[in-house]
Scaffold this active site. Structure first.
Site, PDB file in Angstrom:
ATOM      1  N   GLU A  51       0.844  -1.205   0.000  1.00 50.39           N
ATOM      2  CA  GLU A  51       0.000   0.000   0.000  1.00 50.39           C
ATOM      3  C   GLU A  51       0.876   1.251   0.000  1.00 50.39           C
ATOM      4  OE1 GLU A  51      -2.735  -0.404   3.294  1.00 50.39           O
ATOM      5  OE2 GLU A  51      -4.081  -1.682   2.138  1.00 50.39           O
ATOM      6  N   GLU A 105      -6.672  -7.943  -0.617  1.00 52.19           N
ATOM      7  CA  GLU A 105      -7.108  -7.989   0.789  1.00 52.19           C
ATOM      8  C   GLU A 105      -8.609  -7.781   0.814  1.00 52.19           C
ATOM      9  OE1 GLU A 105      -5.168  -5.209   3.403  1.00 52.19           O
ATOM     10  OE2 GLU A 105      -3.184  -6.097   3.118  1.00 52.19           O
TER      11      GLU A 105
END
Ligand SMILES: *[C@@H]1O[C@H](CO)[C@@H](O)[C@H](O)[C@H]1NC(C)=O
Ligand SMILES: *[C@@H]1O[C@H](CO)[C@@H](O)[C@H](O)[C@H]1NC(C)=O
Ligand SMILES: *[C@@H]1O[C@H](CO)[C@@H](O)[C@H](O)[C@H]1NC(C)=O
Ligand SMILES: *[C@@H]1O[C@H](CO)[C@@H](O)[C@H](O)[C@H]1NC(C)=O
Ligand SMILES: *[C@@H]1O[C@H](CO)[C@@H](O)[C@H](O)[C@H]1NC(C)=O
Ligand SMILES: *[C@@H]1O[C@H](CO)[C@@H](O)[C@H](O)[C@H]1NC(C)=O
Length: 683
Positions: free
Chosen positions: A186, A266
């Site tokens: 991320e 995710e």
């Protein structure tokens, strides 16, 4: 994808068993098909349905059990992070055995027929201390983490040079289970947006893993995240949870990757917790309904988490404004913290079954739990009395306070000592400017507890004492920030303390080696018993007691063949939803409220039932002994009702059911809950 590797295997195919059971390395390929918008495994369209399990959060003893349960749910892959700080606790000192044997974990997945999605870092977030970055990186105070800062890159380069060569033989194309490797994590959510850094990582990953390896990135499904997080040559994927508009989320992935497989790296089955906040849950129906949609899209999906596990020892991270995550990382995942099958597990399996073949055969059952019952503890020594054992190399002197990193103590506790420069017979303000105490300081003057300073919460404390009296602050690191700009999270006294307006100086700083001290029973079981007596005068009008070690033991009952079994440890009196009536019972039942607990030297983590929501800590059976008594060691930091002259012994209890969702009545109580409860008790 690249040219086939070595040929020798082709020369001896007859030695290799049934044709269906083998493919030599040169035939194994895993790649992106931009023409067909999917992954190709050995040239065939392939879609993964994966689940996250972090080997660092599950004892090695249970890796196989958890992986098998994942396999039986119909998953064809497991996704794991590699936490750098778990493997390199000090610069150049590497740990890859036992619970740290990541290669063994990956081999087990391979034997189970699970592919692996490896998230190799160097940064991982993960609600893990400092997002997996080693604290010693902060020895250069101005370091810019996750950027092209040359000192950061040098450390990363060295680490990748150790980790990635171990991973190379485990790549799919080399005969192993790893199909894809994530670079960073991320990165688009971080402030640096440094493409030179991403390019550096890309080069080093290819250098160590070869050109064929399929590298990818993951970012939140927002345009700004993908802008800074993705890079040409690293396949861009997104992450989002149930209830999110899937069309919109994948449209964002398509902006970075117009063709190729859709991937949600995710998909949240639950959510994380913080001390003092309500326990997070995500409804099973929300998970299954979105999962069904994702699979119907033909998307690749990783369920984060499939089993969350435990932040043993000091491994939890924290968010900002500072809020530490608890010991349990249950995550409300399909498999509970202790690996138990939940209703969510079976519901998820039923959805997967609609799209993929789910293996037949029995699912390994939840492991049995055993309530070993109450264990009486006796007070062994206060931290101050045990300093010679906790700090055998002696203290460090410094005019101004030093941080944990400066004294090379990265986790746990450091004791800061100085003397009162003048009489404080009237209450005098001891203050730390905002952010000055990372994260909690237990304060005493001449062994009389004064109270607690807490990061961002309690910045001033009135103390009393005579000139020359010893002022001690036991400072606890509660876990480093794992997400966002402020994960360069220094610990200890990170600014000067003042007494009224004067800066306190001339510190004596004791880095505490708690783990070794606990293993040695702090120099023996009681010995001359000095601790008990010395401690007994350490009372003050405050409700605090001096930070101290308590020990007890329990034996596994003989004659029950299935023992030992897993259990949960709790601190009695704190498991209930508190009604006003139950508050009446509070002072009787309060034993201890905040500290660290070990069994047989295994650090089970932090307990803080007074703040919640977690009340019990998971105790895996492999740390228990049947041949001799098991030793429980508790470091209670704030308040133990059994201290000194109290009649009540300290008690912990081993129970067979976890409680991680206690109602946070504590936060709603008046400012002085103990005084209040005591008053009710008198009534
Ligand atoms: C989901 O997002 C798509 C694309 O932005 C949009 O067209 C659609 O209306 C959205 N659906 C819902 C239910 O909001
Ligand atoms: C400290 O004591 C002073 C004087 O008694 C009082 O005014 C002040 O409120 C106290 N501060 C704290 C934080 O208790
Ligand atoms: C403490 O104060 C001194 C003197 O003002 C200053 O030089 C020093 O940097 C301060 N230390 C910290 C950790 O803030
Ligand atoms: C600190 O220590 C130095 C050297 O021992 C001494 O000269 C000084 O007076 C001390 N300062 C205080 C405030 O105690
Ligand atoms: C274990 O506990 C029992 C009962 O409390 C006690 O008698 C015994 O001395 C303890 N053993 C050790 C090694 O301390
Ligand atoms: C906590 O979880 C248990 C088990 O799932 C459940 O039975 C209980 O109602 C929950 N308690 C609270 C206060 O949410």
């Amino acid at each position: 994808m690249g040219t086939p590797g070595l040929v020798p295997l082709l020369l001896a195919p007859l030695l290799l068993g049934p044709a269906s059971a083998w493919r030599n390395a040169s035939q194994r390929t895993f790649e992106v098909s931009y023409g067909r918008d999917c992954f190709l495994k050995d040239g065939q369209p392939f879609r993964y349905v994966s689940g996250s399990m972090h080997y660092s959060r599950v004892p090695r003893f249970y890796w196989k059990d958890r992986l098998l349960k994942m396999k039986m749910a119909g998953l064809n892959a497991v996704q794991t992070y590699v936490p750098w700080n778990f493997h390199e606790p000090r610069p150049g000192q590497y740990q890859f055995s036992g619970d740290q044997d990541v290669e063994h974990f990956l081999q087990l997945a391979h034997e189970m027929g699970l592919l692996v999605i490896l998230r190799a870092g160097p940064y991982i977030c993960a609600e893990w201390d400092m997002g997996g970055l080693p604290a010693w990186l902060l020895e250069k105070e101005t370091i810019v983490l996750r950027s092209s800062d040359p000192d950061y890159l040098a450390a990363v380069d060295k680490w990748l040079g150790v980790l990635l060569p171990k991973m190379k033989p485990l790549l799919y194309q080399n005969g192993g289970p790893i199909i894809t490797v994530q670079v960073e994590n991320e990165y688009g959510s971080y402030f640096t947006c440094d493409f030179d850094y991403l390019r550096f990582l890309q080069k080093r990953f290819h250098y160590h893993l070869g050109d064929e390896v399929l590298l990818f990135t993951t970012d939140g499904a927002q345009e700004k995240y993908l802008q800074c997080g993705s890079l040409q040559g690293l396949y861009a994927t997104v992450d989002f949870g149930p209830g999110v508009n899937i069309t919109a989320a994948f449209l964002l992935q398509r902006k970075s990757e117009p063709r190729g497989p859709l991937v949600n790296s995710e998909f949240y089955t639950g959510w994380l917790d913080h001390w003092g906040h309500p326990h997070s849950t995500v409804k099973t129906e929300a998970v299954t309904s979105s999962l069904g949609d994702l699979l119907a899209w033909g998307a690749n999906v990783n369920l984060y988490m499939f089993i969350g596990g435990t932040n043993f020892a000091y491994w939890n991270g924290a968010n900002t404004p500072y809020a530490a995550q608890p010991t349990s990382y249950d995550y409300d995942a399909p498999l509970s913290e202790a690996g138990d099958l939940t209703e969510k597990y079976f519901a998820v399996r039923d959805i997967i079954r609609k799209f993929e073949k789910v293996p037949e055969g029995p699912i390994p059952p939840s492991t049995p739990k055993y309530a070993y019952g109450k264990v009486a503890l006796k007070k062994l020594k206060t931290v101050e009395e045990a300093l010679d054992i906790l700090c055998p190399s002696g203290p460090i002197k410094s005019l101004y306070p030093l941080t944990f990193v400066q004294v090379k103590q990265y986790f746990g506790f450091v004791l800061y000592r100085t003397t009162l420069p003048r009489d404080c017979s009237d209450p005098t303000a001891l203050s730390a400017p905002l952010g000055g105490v990372h994260d909690r300081a237990y304060v005493s003057v001449d062994r009389v507890p004064q109270g607690v300073l807490e990061r961002n919460k309690v910045l001033t404390l009135n103390i009393t004492g005579k000139a020359g009296a010893t002022l001690d602050l036991l400072v606890e690191n509660m876990g480093r920030v794992n997400y966002g700009r402020f994960n360069n999270d220094f610990k200890g006294l990170v600014s000067n303390l003042t007494l009224d307006c004067d800066i306190l100086t001339n510190w004596t700083i004791f880095p505490l080696n708690t783990e070794d001290a606990v293993l040695s029973h702090l120099g023996g079981w009681g010995g001359h018993g000095g601790g008990r007596h010395v401690g007994s005068y350490a009372h003050s009008s405050s409700s605090y007691t001096l930070p101290a070690f308590y020990v007890g033991n329990f034996s596994i009952p003989s004659g029950i063949p299935q023992l030992p079994q897993d259990t949960f440890i709790q601190f009695p009196g704190w498991t209930k939803v508190w009604s006003a009536k139950q508050l009446l019972l509070l002072t009787e039942t309060v034993r201890s409220v905040q500290g660290q607990v070990w069994i047989n030297g295994f650090n089970l983590g932090r307990y803080w039932p007074a703040r919640g929501p977690q009340v019990t800590l998971f105790v895996p059976q492999h740390i228990l002994l049947t041949s001799s008594p098991n030793t429980v060691t508790v470091l209670e930091l704030e308040r133990a009702a059994c201290d000194g002259g109290s009649l009540a012994p300290c008690v912990v209890e081993l129970v067979d059911k976890p409680v991680i969702n206690a109602t946070l009545a504590f936060d709603r109580l008046p400012a002085q809950p103990f005084g209040h409860a005591a008053a009710l008790d008198q009534a």
